[in-house]
Design an enzyme around this catalytic site. Structure first.
Site, short mmCIF file in Angstrom:
data_model
loop_
_atom_site.label_atom_id
_atom_site.label_comp_id
_atom_site.label_asym_id
_atom_site.label_seq_id
_atom_site.Cartn_x
_atom_site.Cartn_y
_atom_site.Cartn_z
N GLU A 290 -1.30 -5.25 8.91
CA GLU A 290 -0.47 -4.62 9.93
C GLU A 290 -1.01 -4.86 11.34
O GLU A 290 -2.20 -4.66 11.59
CB GLU A 290 -0.37 -3.10 9.67
CG GLU A 290 0.35 -2.77 8.36
CD GLU A 290 0.53 -1.28 8.13
OE1 GLU A 290 0.23 -0.48 9.04
OE2 GLU A 290 0.99 -0.92 7.03
N ASP B 82 -0.91 -6.21 0.14
CA ASP B 82 -1.34 -5.58 1.38
C ASP B 82 -2.85 -5.40 1.43
O ASP B 82 -3.46 -4.93 0.47
CB ASP B 82 -0.74 -4.16 1.49
CG ASP B 82 0.61 -4.12 2.18
OD1 ASP B 82 1.03 -5.13 2.77
OD2 ASP B 82 1.25 -3.04 2.12
N GLU C 218 9.33 -4.07 10.32
CA GLU C 218 9.69 -2.78 9.75
C GLU C 218 10.25 -1.83 10.79
O GLU C 218 9.62 -1.58 11.83
CB GLU C 218 8.46 -2.15 9.07
CG GLU C 218 8.71 -0.75 8.50
CD GLU C 218 7.67 -0.28 7.51
OE1 GLU C 218 6.74 -1.03 7.16
OE2 GLU C 218 7.79 0.89 7.08
N ASP D 184 0.83 -1.21 0.00
CA ASP D 184 0.00 0.00 0.00
C ASP D 184 0.87 1.26 0.00
O ASP D 184 0.35 2.38 -0.08
CB ASP D 184 -0.99 -0.01 1.17
CG ASP D 184 -0.32 -0.07 2.52
OD1 ASP D 184 0.91 -0.26 2.57
OD2 ASP D 184 -1.02 0.08 3.54
N SER D 185 2.21 1.09 0.03
CA SER D 185 3.13 2.20 -0.24
C SER D 185 2.82 2.82 -1.60
O SER D 185 3.27 3.93 -1.89
CB SER D 185 4.58 1.71 -0.19
OG SER D 185 4.77 0.61 -1.04
N LYS E 274 -1.20 -9.44 3.33
CA LYS E 274 -0.45 -8.93 4.48
C LYS E 274 -1.29 -7.90 5.22
O LYS E 274 -1.96 -7.08 4.58
CB LYS E 274 0.87 -8.28 4.02
CG LYS E 274 1.70 -7.70 5.17
CD LYS E 274 3.13 -7.42 4.77
CE LYS E 274 3.35 -6.16 3.97
NZ LYS E 274 2.94 -4.92 4.67
#
Ligand SMILES: Nc1nc(=O)c2c([nH]1)NC[C@@H]1CN(c3ccc(C(=O)N[C@@H](CCC(=O)O)C(=O)O)cc3)CN21
Ligand SMILES: CC(C)C(=O)C(=O)O
Ligand SMILES: [Mg+2]
Length: 269
Positions: free
Chosen positions: A122, A91, A187, A52-53, A120
């Site tokens: 978070e 993501d 991270e 999602d960057s 993925k």
């Protein structure tokens, strides 16, 4: 394991687990489109992450929060179409996995339409991870700096420097593994903490700003090609500096990860 006409085997989660057991480092880069997907695959990159960057490096936002499931499905599909061997992880974006049911519906889109092989998410969302795994969906955890929580964290800062927070990250990592996750991204945590977690877990860890002792490494593609807007984070490295083509830069990154030459101490905390 799917077999292609040219005899090239597509990687599976079992192959990545076997790489950890044998001590072979896992190379990963973000990818957002078919042309880079094919190039990275050709260069031998093991895992393509549709991160999602993309909200920052593709869409120009100052955080990952505006990214939608529709955006992730679109870019994931573009990447999945063009790769032959690399394992594809996508993501789940901000606020798309608040409940197990919502996570299932969105993960299903990323997989069935987007072609993702794993999703993925978070944080230590143990109930969500357990539910997705139960439904047959491979999950990658993500601990340390959580960019979707930037407004709660107060910036993109190293996490786990204090002992109490470090112990919390270790405990969360163990819970994520127990919930059935197949991989874990770490991270922006101190290298020593990431080393301890990588040793304690049997699933592979993939680090970004987490030191050389993770089982694999990931970078945002445009950071390592030195074409991102703004300043590159300390943990990334400009692999174009000594390369005469993009493909050569990616091959150098792949080799540097495999040989544990990247990240060096100047890329670590
Ligand atoms: N282009 C890009 N690269 C990334 O690695 C990345 C994104 N975008 N977007 C989503 C998140 C945000 N990330 C970031 C962004 C900035 C720093 C950063 O500037 N960190 C400081 C450390 C500060 C401290 O010591 O606590 C640094 O100097 O590296 C870290 C991670 C990682 N991700
Ligand atoms: C940097 C990686 C781990 C990521 O989550 C992303 O690119 O969105
Ligand atoms: Mg992300």
């Amino acid at each position: 394991m799917s077999l292609y006409a040219d005899g090239l085997k597509a990687l599976t989660i079992s192959d990545l687990a076997a790489m950890k057991r044998s001590g072979e480092k896992i190379s990963c880069l973000t990818a957002y489109d078919a042309s880079f997907s094919a190039l990275l695959d050709r260069a031998g990159i093991d895992v393509l992450l549709i991160g999602d960057s993309l909200g920052m490096v593709i869409q120009g936002h100052s955080s990952t929060l505006p990214v939608t499931v529709g955006d992730m499905v679109y870019h994931s599909r573009n990447v999945a179409m063009a790769r032959k061997r690399a394992f594809v992880i996508t993501d789940l974006p901000f606020a798309s996995y608040a409940t197990p049911e919502q996570a299932l519906a969105n993960a299903a889109s990323l997989m069935a339409v987007g072609g993702a092989q794993m999703v993925k998410l978070e944080g230590a969302k143990i109930d969500v991870i357990g539910f997705l795994v139960e439904q047959g969906i491979p999950v990658c955890g993500h601990l340390g700096l959580l960019p979707q929580s930037v407004n709660r964290l107060g910036g993109y800062k190293v996490q786990g420097r204090e002992e109490q927070q470090a112990r919390q990250i270790v405990a969360d990592a163990e819970k994520i593994e127990q919930a059935g996750a197949g991989l874990l991204v770490l991270e922006c945590v101190p290298a020593q903490l990431a080393a301890e977690i990588s040793q304690r877990l049997s699933i592979p860890t993939i680090g970004i700003g987490a030191g050389v002792d993770c089982d694999g490494q990931v970078l945002v593609l445009y950071d390592m090609l030195n074409i991102s807007t703004g300043k590159r984070p300390r943990f990334s490295k400009d692999f174009m500096a000594d390369a005469s083509s993009i493909e050569e830069a990616v091959r150098h990154y792949h080799q540097a990860v495999k040989s544990a030459q990247f990240p060096a101490s100047e890329h670590s905390y």
